[in-house]
Design a protein around this motif. Structure first.
Motif, mmCIF file in Angstrom:
data_model
loop_
_atom_site.group_PDB
_atom_site.id
_atom_site.type_symbol
_atom_site.label_atom_id
_atom_site.label_comp_id
_atom_site.label_asym_id
_atom_site.label_seq_id
_atom_site.Cartn_x
_atom_site.Cartn_y
_atom_site.Cartn_z
ATOM 1 N N LYS A 100 0.916 -1.438 0.026
ATOM 2 C CA LYS A 100 0.037 0.092 -0.063
ATOM 3 C C LYS A 100 0.794 1.197 -0.040
ATOM 4 C CE LYS A 100 -3.898 1.901 2.508
ATOM 5 N NZ LYS A 100 -4.977 1.806 1.377
ATOM 6 N N THR A 101 2.057 1.156 0.599
ATOM 7 C CA THR A 101 2.726 2.517 0.778
ATOM 8 C C THR A 101 4.283 2.158 0.261
ATOM 9 O OG1 THR A 101 3.432 1.486 2.951
ATOM 10 C CG2 THR A 101 1.619 3.175 2.850
ATOM 11 N N PHE A 126 -1.536 15.077 17.456
ATOM 12 C CA PHE A 126 -2.579 14.091 17.380
ATOM 13 C C PHE A 126 -2.552 13.319 15.978
ATOM 14 C CE2 PHE A 126 -6.930 13.403 15.979
ATOM 15 C CZ PHE A 126 -7.199 12.246 16.965
ATOM 16 N N ILE A 127 -2.288 14.176 14.959
ATOM 17 C CA ILE A 127 -2.360 13.453 13.743
ATOM 18 C C ILE A 127 -0.752 12.526 13.448
ATOM 19 C CG2 ILE A 127 -1.999 13.923 11.293
ATOM 20 C CD1 ILE A 127 -4.658 14.335 12.224
ATOM 21 N N GLU A 128 0.223 12.996 14.064
ATOM 22 C CA GLU A 128 1.222 12.181 13.903
ATOM 23 C C GLU A 128 1.246 10.836 14.697
ATOM 24 O OE1 GLU A 128 4.639 14.331 15.594
ATOM 25 O OE2 GLU A 128 5.079 15.497 13.428
ATOM 26 N N ARG A 129 0.368 10.867 15.958
ATOM 27 C CA ARG A 129 0.146 9.772 16.603
ATOM 28 C C ARG A 129 -0.839 8.724 15.522
ATOM 29 N NH1 ARG A 129 -3.786 8.034 19.898
ATOM 30 N NH2 ARG A 129 -5.084 9.829 19.843
ATOM 31 N N LEU A 130 -1.562 9.324 14.901
ATOM 32 C CA LEU A 130 -2.553 8.322 14.031
ATOM 33 C C LEU A 130 -1.652 7.950 12.982
ATOM 34 C CD1 LEU A 130 -5.917 10.506 13.614
ATOM 35 C CD2 LEU A 130 -5.220 8.518 15.230
ATOM 36 N N GLU A 131 -0.606 8.611 12.301
ATOM 37 C CA GLU A 131 0.193 8.103 11.332
ATOM 38 C C GLU A 131 1.348 7.288 11.815
ATOM 39 O OE1 GLU A 131 0.480 12.286 8.691
ATOM 40 O OE2 GLU A 131 2.074 11.850 10.333
ATOM 41 N N ALA A 132 1.583 7.386 13.233
ATOM 42 C CA ALA A 132 2.564 6.334 13.807
ATOM 43 C C ALA A 132 1.815 4.816 13.759
ATOM 44 C CB ALA A 132 3.006 6.651 14.968
ATOM 45 N N LYS A 133 0.347 4.802 14.281
ATOM 46 C CA LYS A 133 -0.264 3.617 14.308
ATOM 47 C C LYS A 133 -0.577 3.128 12.746
ATOM 48 C CE LYS A 133 -2.986 4.447 18.424
ATOM 49 N NZ LYS A 133 -4.196 4.499 19.020
ATOM 50 N N GLU A 166 2.608 1.464 11.750
ATOM 51 C CA GLU A 166 2.977 0.371 12.528
ATOM 52 C C GLU A 166 2.228 -0.917 11.686
ATOM 53 O OE1 GLU A 166 2.216 -1.644 16.844
ATOM 54 O OE2 GLU A 166 2.097 0.392 16.624
ATOM 55 N N THR A 167 1.078 -0.668 11.140
ATOM 56 C CA THR A 167 0.325 -1.548 10.652
ATOM 57 C C THR A 167 0.842 -1.980 9.114
ATOM 58 O OG1 THR A 167 -1.835 -0.744 11.607
ATOM 59 C CG2 THR A 167 -2.108 -2.260 9.316
ATOM 60 N N TYR A 168 1.463 -0.937 8.359
ATOM 61 C CA TYR A 168 2.121 -1.291 7.393
ATOM 62 C C TYR A 168 3.284 -2.208 7.616
ATOM 63 C CZ TYR A 168 -1.126 2.211 5.273
ATOM 64 O OH TYR A 168 -2.396 2.879 4.723
ATOM 65 N N ALA A 180 6.726 -6.771 6.652
ATOM 66 C CA ALA A 180 7.607 -7.699 6.933
ATOM 67 C C ALA A 180 7.157 -9.235 6.757
ATOM 68 C CB ALA A 180 7.888 -7.624 8.588
ATOM 69 N N ARG A 181 6.027 -9.306 6.863
ATOM 70 C CA ARG A 181 4.985 -10.476 6.509
ATOM 71 C C ARG A 181 5.285 -10.945 4.831
ATOM 72 N NH1 ARG A 181 0.182 -9.273 7.755
ATOM 73 N NH2 ARG A 181 0.603 -9.680 9.874
ATOM 74 N N SER A 182 5.027 -9.915 4.150
ATOM 75 C CA SER A 182 4.918 -10.174 2.858
ATOM 76 C C SER A 182 6.457 -10.338 2.500
ATOM 77 C CB SER A 182 4.606 -9.015 1.847
ATOM 78 O OG SER A 182 3.324 -8.749 2.229
ATOM 79 N N LYS A 183 7.581 -9.596 2.886
ATOM 80 C CA LYS A 183 8.817 -9.910 2.684
ATOM 81 C C LYS A 183 9.529 -11.089 2.910
ATOM 82 C CE LYS A 183 13.460 -8.080 3.824
ATOM 83 N NZ LYS A 183 14.223 -7.056 4.470
ATOM 84 N N GLY A 184 8.869 -11.991 4.051
ATOM 85 C CA GLY A 184 9.295 -12.961 4.346
ATOM 86 C C GLY A 184 9.002 -13.846 3.530
ATOM 87 N N ILE A 185 7.626 -13.958 3.034
ATOM 88 C CA ILE A 185 7.045 -14.845 1.901
ATOM 89 C C ILE A 185 7.821 -14.797 0.669
ATOM 90 C CG2 ILE A 185 5.046 -15.265 0.410
ATOM 91 C CD1 ILE A 185 3.276 -14.058 2.965
ATOM 92 N N ILE A 186 8.132 -13.651 0.281
ATOM 93 C CA ILE A 186 8.817 -13.559 -1.015
ATOM 94 C C ILE A 186 10.278 -13.901 -0.787
ATOM 95 C CG2 ILE A 186 9.991 -11.645 -2.697
ATOM 96 C CD1 ILE A 186 7.478 -9.762 -1.784
#
Length: 296
Positions: free
Chosen positions: A58-59, A253-260, A263-265, A270-276
């Motif tokens: 996504k990013t 406040f917006i930076e806190r949302l961006e940090a979350k 973290e999701t991305y 990491a999961r996709s990289k491991g698969i590849i």
């Protein structure tokens, strides 16, 4: 002739690579010479470049590739929020030679080693060459993806109704006072853009964050803008520092949302990289065991 060529390379190795025997476990001397040619701009990076996988996130993009026996995983971010990285794997490919990253405060397009195999830290020029080569490789891949791959960069928001609603709401975030101060205007535009992005993904937030963001966007900020606009020019100037403090609170406040969000991305990445990487592990090991000889 072949013996002469091998003998010449051996002499060069002993002269310029005092740790050659340890070093050749990972990259042979000829490959390193070719890396230096690429780093100096004397040959293009894409010759012999074998792109094995391009994963669209996504990013960011994750690109797995090999170049003259050196395997690499390159992360190409779609946003300046994320760092570019190049990881190099030698012989055998499961061993990490170097991790190179774009570091804040350095040149925008420069990647520098943040992790090096011990053998490569003993001579400064080795790390510098890997860094220069990684930078050339990243710039090529970034340009290649920009012109040859479609998908993520042209992806429209998943919920057009939310996007249209957000655009309409943020059109009302008019702040004429900021236009008289370039720094204030730039800060307000950035805050407005980042807030709109978070509002468009409000359904992905925690319940508490959803409520806080919705209240801020629909009530608090419009009320603040109306209140500030009603002040006299003199009082607006007097309230300027208070205004900056309010904007700073919103930014945090917006930076806190961006940090979350990041973290999701990062977890997905990491999961996709491991698969590849796992997809190519068997073929890398087979090629390594059949094509490499112990230099000792």
């Amino acid at each position: 002739m072949e013996d002469l060529y091998s003998s010449t390379l051996g002499t060069l190795e002993r002269t310029f690579m005092p740790y050659g025997s340890e070093y050749q476990h990972y990259i042979d001397f000829q490959t390193f010479r070719d890396m230096k040619q690429v780093a100096k701009g004397k040959r293009p990076v894409y010759i012999d470049l074998d792109i094995e996988e391009i994963a669209e996130m996504k990013t960011r993009y994750i690109v797995d590739l090999s170049w003259k026996g050196v395997y690499m995983t390159v992360t190409v971010p779609l946003s300046s929020m994320f760092q570019a990285t190049v990881e190099m794997y030698g012989k055998p490919p499961r061993l990490l030679i170097a991790r190179l990253e774009r570091i804040n405060g350095r040149e925008e397009d420069s990647l520098v080693p943040t992790s090096l195999k011990e053998e490569f830290t003993r001579k400064k020029g080795l790390g510098e060459t890997l860094g220069d080569f990684a930078t050339k490789l990243f710039l090529f891949l970034d340009s290649y993806l920009e012109h040859n791959v479609t998908g993520v960069r042209e992806e429209s928001p998943p919920d057009n109704q939310v996007s249209e609603q957000a655009a309409e709401i943020f059109e009302g975030w008019v702040f004429p006072f900021a236009e008289s101060d370039p720094e204030l205007q730039a800060g307000w535009r950035s805050l407005k853009k980042r807030t709109q992005k978070q509002f468009e993904r409000i359904d992905k937030l925690d319940i508490e964050d959803q409520h806080a963001l919705e209240t801020m966007v629909l009530k608090d900020v419009p009320a603040f803008l109306d209140s500030f606009s009603s002040l006299s020019p003199e009082n607006k100037q007097k309230k300027k520092e208070e205004l900056k403090e309010t904007m700073e609170d919103l930014r945090k406040f917006i930076e806190r949302l961006e940090a979350k969000e990041e973290e999701t991305y990062t977890k997905d990445f990491a999961r996709s990289k491991g698969i590849i990487t796992t997809k190519y592990k068997d073929s890398w090991q087979e090629e390594s065991s059949s094509g490499d000889e112990d230099p000792h």
